[in-house]
Design an enzyme around this catalytic site. Structure first.
Site, mmCIF file in Angstrom:
data_model
loop_
_atom_site.group_PDB
_atom_site.id
_atom_site.type_symbol
_atom_site.label_atom_id
_atom_site.label_comp_id
_atom_site.label_asym_id
_atom_site.label_seq_id
_atom_site.Cartn_x
_atom_site.Cartn_y
_atom_site.Cartn_z
ATOM 1 N N PHE A 45 0.865 -1.180 0.000
ATOM 2 C CA PHE A 45 0.000 0.000 0.000
ATOM 3 C C PHE A 45 0.898 1.225 0.000
ATOM 4 C CE2 PHE A 45 -1.537 3.755 2.053
ATOM 5 C CZ PHE A 45 -2.840 3.915 1.616
ATOM 6 N N GLU A 46 0.653 2.121 -0.925
ATOM 7 C CA GLU A 46 1.343 3.403 -0.905
ATOM 8 C C GLU A 46 0.459 4.404 -1.603
ATOM 9 O OE1 GLU A 46 4.894 2.695 -3.294
ATOM 10 O OE2 GLU A 46 6.154 2.679 -1.521
ATOM 11 N N ILE A 47 0.365 5.604 -1.035
ATOM 12 C CA ILE A 47 -0.106 6.752 -1.807
ATOM 13 C C ILE A 47 1.054 7.734 -1.741
ATOM 14 C CG2 ILE A 47 -1.824 8.591 -2.041
ATOM 15 C CD1 ILE A 47 -3.796 6.800 -0.501
#
Ligand code: GDP
Ligand code: MN
Length: 349
Positions: free
Chosen positions: A235-237
């Site tokens: 998960f990355e933004i």
């Protein structure tokens, strides 16, 4: 654009007002997924979850990347599920192969040795290409060049709570460059000399090291050794412009020259995390407490019953990893002087 400031809680004006959202103000942002054709049914589940909890109201684009051409089934299924536009890119060979300076024999011996020691993915060539690609190349694929922000999604992940605001817009308005939901300690056998490489980079490029960074998240002795803490990068933004900056590219190229993607098994999670920890100000890294998330075997489930009810969460709070011994999220809270949410002790073990 919406007139009210970003609604973050049910008490903020605009929390229930979605009228400005549908077809409304969108950031220049995209979801991005690296996948194989065989991953189609697992990424289908992830997409459903993202759409149900968030994107059906925002319709952001989705870029799919693969080292081989995507087949028709993959394209048909994913484009039917994504509410925004979908794009499919094939990764050029230079971004998915051994760079010329790598000694193939040496790399092969490492894989054999790691196979015998049963190190996870230790004998895999493709996993290493994947980690190197996610570390240094996904953000400069032609399809990604049009965007400012990305949200990485992997096959078989789940989102458990409604997301009532636009995380991309949050990143932009609050000048955030990198974000996470889960953090933990890296498996040391995969990165024995990573910190040596990082130390060399810091010596050669002091101009890229940020003042007021998160060194204390990464090291317990002021930078002498790595404590193995990293943000989980499935998960990355994040900001694509940051990854495309001279600072990040110099960092990636320096690490790539040292060969640890192949002579060890450096993961993109510690590579991204160390970059964010050293080259961003600590305020530029955000913990998305309100994005509930599962990737085998860990769950981030927001602390606080009312908080979860307001967002129609369906995660089991007992499975929340944040305050358990193997999570690094407490360190992030301490470093940033954040107050842990009410009730955090209840499910700390
Ligand atoms: P893990 O989460 O570390 O166990 O690794 P995954 O198997 O989930 O792989 C990480 C990401 O890379 C996922 O999005 C996979 O779909 C993708 N991936 C892994 N290996 C390959 C590969 O050989 N080719 C392509 N195109 N994608 C891959
Ligand atoms: Mn995965």
């Amino acid at each position: 654009p919406a007139q009210y400031p970003l609604a973050m809680t049910p008490n903020d004006p605009g929390w229930n007002d979605l009228s400005g959202i549908k077809g409304g103000p969108r950031m220049n942002a995209t979801f991005v997924t690296l996948a194989r054709n065989a991953d189609v049914w697992e990424i289908a589940k992830s997409i459903r979850s993202v759409e149900d909890r968030f994107n059906r109201r925002y319709n952001y684009d989705w870029v799919f990347l693969n080292d081989k051409p995507f087949d028709d089934t993959f394209k048909k299924v994913t484009s039917s599920l994504v509410s925004g536009k979908t794009y499919y890119g094939e990764i050029p060979t230079e971004h998915w192969s051994f760079p010329p300076h790598i000694d193939q024999e040496k790399a092969k011996k490492v894989r054999e040795d790691m196979r015998q020691r049963k190190i996870i993915y230790g004998d895999s060539v493709s996993y290493r290409h994947m980690c190197r690609f996610e570390s240094g190349f996904f953000f400069r694929q032609p399809l990604m060049m049009n965007y400012d922000y990305y949200w990485r999604v992997e096959p078989s992940v789940e989102f458990h709570c409604d997301i009532h605001y636009d995380p991309f817009r949050f990143m932009h308005e609050n000048k955030k460059k990198y974000s996470f939901v889960l953090s933990l300690y890296e498996y040391f056998e995969t990165i024995p000399t990573l910190w040596d490489s990082v130390t060399k980079f810091m010596k050669n490029h002091p101009e890229h090291i940020a003042e007021g960074n998160s060194m204390a998240f990464l090291s317990d002795d002021g930078g002498k050794t790595y404590n193995k803490c990293h943000f989980w990068s499935n998960f990355e933004i994040g900001s694509l412009n940051w990854l495309r900056s001279k600072a990040y590219i110099d960092y990636f190229e320096s690490l790539d020259q040292d060969g640890g993607f192949f002579y060890e098994r450096w993961g993109d999670a510690p590579v991204h995390s160390i970059a964010a920890g050293l080259m961003l100000k600590k305020e530029e890294i955000h913990f998305f407490n309100d994005i509930a998330y599962y990737h085998v075997p860990f769950t981030h489930c927001p602390t606080g019953e009312q908080y979860r009810l307001d967002r129609k969460c369906h995660c089991n709070p007992k499975e929340n990893f944040d305050w358990k011994g193997y999570s690094c999220t407490s360190r992030y809270y301490e470093l940033n002087g954040l107050k842990k949410p009410e009730g955090w002790q209840d499910n700390s073990d």
